[in-house]
Design a protein around this motif. Structure first.
Motif, PDB file in Angstrom:
ATOM      1  N   MET A 141     -25.106  -2.469  17.631  1.00 24.39           N
ATOM      2  CA  MET A 141     -23.718  -2.295  17.260  1.00 24.39           C
ATOM      3  C   MET A 141     -23.501  -0.889  16.726  1.00 24.39           C
ATOM      4  N   ILE A 142     -22.490  -0.213  17.223  1.00 24.24           N
ATOM      5  CA  ILE A 142     -22.182   1.153  16.818  1.00 24.24           C
ATOM      6  C   ILE A 142     -21.233   1.107  15.616  1.00 24.24           C
ATOM      7  N   ALA A 143     -21.585   1.856  14.566  1.00 25.75           N
ATOM      8  CA  ALA A 143     -20.749   1.894  13.373  1.00 25.75           C
ATOM      9  C   ALA A 143     -19.478   2.687  13.649  1.00 25.75           C
ATOM     10  N   ALA A 144     -18.390   2.221  13.069  1.00 25.46           N
ATOM     11  CA  ALA A 144     -17.114   2.921  13.208  1.00 25.46           C
ATOM     12  C   ALA A 144     -17.189   4.223  12.410  1.00 25.46           C
ATOM     13  N   PRO A 145     -16.491   5.257  12.866  1.00 22.34           N
ATOM     14  CA  PRO A 145     -16.470   6.507  12.103  1.00 22.34           C
ATOM     15  C   PRO A 145     -15.926   6.258  10.686  1.00 22.34           C
ATOM     16  N   LEU A 146     -16.478   6.948   9.709  1.00 24.66           N
ATOM     17  CA  LEU A 146     -16.089   6.756   8.320  1.00 24.66           C
ATOM     18  C   LEU A 146     -14.917   7.657   7.950  1.00 24.66           C
ATOM     19  N   VAL A 147     -13.849   7.051   7.453  1.00 21.01           N
ATOM     20  CA  VAL A 147     -12.732   7.751   6.827  1.00 21.01           C
ATOM     21  C   VAL A 147     -12.477   7.014   5.528  1.00 21.01           C
ATOM     22  N   THR A 148     -12.685   7.681   4.392  1.00 20.98           N
ATOM     23  CA  THR A 148     -12.603   7.004   3.108  1.00 20.98           C
ATOM     24  C   THR A 148     -11.922   7.849   2.045  1.00 20.98           C
ATOM     25  N   LEU A 149     -11.411   7.162   1.044  1.00 21.95           N
ATOM     26  CA  LEU A 149     -10.877   7.799  -0.168  1.00 21.95           C
ATOM     27  C   LEU A 149     -11.918   7.763  -1.280  1.00 21.95           C
ATOM     28  N   ALA A 150     -12.985   7.007  -1.080  1.00 22.63           N
ATOM     29  CA  ALA A 150     -13.993   6.788  -2.114  1.00 22.63           C
ATOM     30  C   ALA A 150     -15.141   7.788  -2.001  1.00 22.63           C
ATOM     31  N   ALA A 151     -15.297   8.610  -3.029  1.00 23.97           N
ATOM     32  CA  ALA A 151     -16.369   9.600  -3.044  1.00 23.97           C
ATOM     33  C   ALA A 151     -17.734   8.928  -2.944  1.00 23.97           C
ATOM     34  N   ALA A 152     -17.895   7.765  -3.579  1.00 28.80           N
ATOM     35  CA  ALA A 152     -19.184   7.062  -3.555  1.00 28.80           C
ATOM     36  C   ALA A 152     -19.556   6.638  -2.132  1.00 28.80           C
ATOM     37  N   ASP A 153     -18.583   6.147  -1.369  1.00 23.99           N
ATOM     38  CA  ASP A 153     -18.854   5.749   0.022  1.00 23.99           C
ATOM     39  C   ASP A 153     -19.226   6.958   0.872  1.00 23.99           C
ATOM     40  N   PHE A 154     -18.538   8.064   0.641  1.00 21.30           N
ATOM     41  CA  PHE A 154     -18.809   9.296   1.386  1.00 21.30           C
ATOM     42  C   PHE A 154     -20.222   9.782   1.065  1.00 21.30           C
ATOM     43  N   ARG A 155     -20.564   9.770  -0.218  1.00 20.23           N
ATOM     44  CA  ARG A 155     -21.899  10.216  -0.639  1.00 20.23           C
ATOM     45  C   ARG A 155     -22.977   9.329  -0.019  1.00 20.23           C
ATOM     46  N   THR A 156     -22.739   8.030   0.049  1.00 18.55           N
ATOM     47  CA  THR A 156     -23.688   7.094   0.656  1.00 18.55           C
ATOM     48  C   THR A 156     -23.877   7.404   2.140  1.00 18.55           C
ATOM     49  N   ALA A 157     -22.807   7.839   2.799  1.00 16.17           N
ATOM     50  CA  ALA A 157     -22.886   8.169   4.226  1.00 16.17           C
ATOM     51  C   ALA A 157     -23.674   9.462   4.468  1.00 16.17           C
ATOM     52  N   LEU A 158     -23.849  10.261   3.417  1.00 16.42           N
ATOM     53  CA  LEU A 158     -24.565  11.538   3.533  1.00 16.42           C
ATOM     54  C   LEU A 158     -25.712  11.587   2.515  1.00 16.42           C
ATOM     55  N   PRO A 159     -26.718  10.739   2.665  1.00 15.84           N
ATOM     56  CA  PRO A 159     -27.787  10.678   1.652  1.00 15.84           C
ATOM     57  C   PRO A 159     -28.585  11.976   1.536  1.00 15.84           C
ATOM     58  N   GLN A 160     -28.616  12.772   2.588  1.00 15.04           N
ATOM     59  CA  GLN A 160     -29.356  14.029   2.561  1.00 15.04           C
ATOM     60  C   GLN A 160     -28.475  15.219   2.174  1.00 15.04           C
ATOM     61  N   GLY A 161     -27.204  14.967   1.863  1.00 13.41           N
ATOM     62  CA  GLY A 161     -26.292  16.074   1.554  1.00 13.41           C
ATOM     63  C   GLY A 161     -25.938  16.825   2.822  1.00 13.41           C
ATOM     64  N   GLY A 162     -25.880  18.124   2.739  1.00 16.80           N
ATOM     65  CA  GLY A 162     -25.553  18.964   3.883  1.00 16.80           C
ATOM     66  C   GLY A 162     -24.231  19.677   3.695  1.00 16.80           C
TER      67      GLY A 162
END
Length: 157
Positions: free
Chosen positions: A1-22
């Motif tokens: 199953m392919i994950a839907a692209p992330l669009v969020t208002l939550a900084a915590a969710d965004f940070r979780t999507a980028l565990p390595q930073g960048g």
């Protein structure tokens, strides 16, 4: 199953999507231009980048895709223009639609930009920048302000 692209208002969710930073790309999306800013991979500081003159959406997205690839961007921070009372406006809806349409480039964090242009304008006045120069650079400086506020929150989380 392919994950839907992330669009969020939550900084915590965004940070979780980028565990390595960048590197992150900040966007101040207007009707005529898109101001851009970049931050370092460690999320320390944001700097104004190039200004994208809006034409057709496909050309705008292609220009952003090129910037994302060249700068090895891992996430996008897009300014969300809210009314002063926090309610949404037609510009907010337009920014949300833009975010959904570019979310396939990288995860997207929508960030409150209510005071970004004012803050950018004040900073450029403090630098004794002429009105003509400010007019050409305001969108990129606003994008840098949006991105800096977001990375400050991401680091603090």
């Amino acid at each position: 199953m392919i994950a839907a692209p992330l669009v969020t208002l939550a900084a915590a969710d965004f940070r979780t999507a980028l565990p390595q930073g960048g590197r992150l790309l900040g966007l101040d999306v207007g009707t005529k231009t898109i101001g851009t800013a970049l931050c370092d991979a460690g999320w320390s500081f944001a700097s104004p980048a190039t200004l994208v003159r809006r034409t057709k959406f496909t050309a705008d997205k292609a220009a952003l895709a090129t910037l994302v690839a060249q700068q090895q961007v891992k996430g996008l921070v897009i300014g969300l223009p809210l009314n002063l009372d926090g309610s949404e406006s037609p510009r907010s809806q337009s920014s949300r639609a833009f975010a959904r349409n570019v979310a396939d480039l990288a995860p997207v964090l929508l960030w409150d930009e209510r005071w970004s242009t004012v803050a950018a304008e004040r900073a450029m006045i403090a630098q004794d920048m002429s009105r003509a120069k400010r007019a050409t650079r305001i969108d990129n400086h606003a994008a840098a302000h949006i991105l800096q506020a977001a990375i400050d929150a991401l680091v603090a989380a």
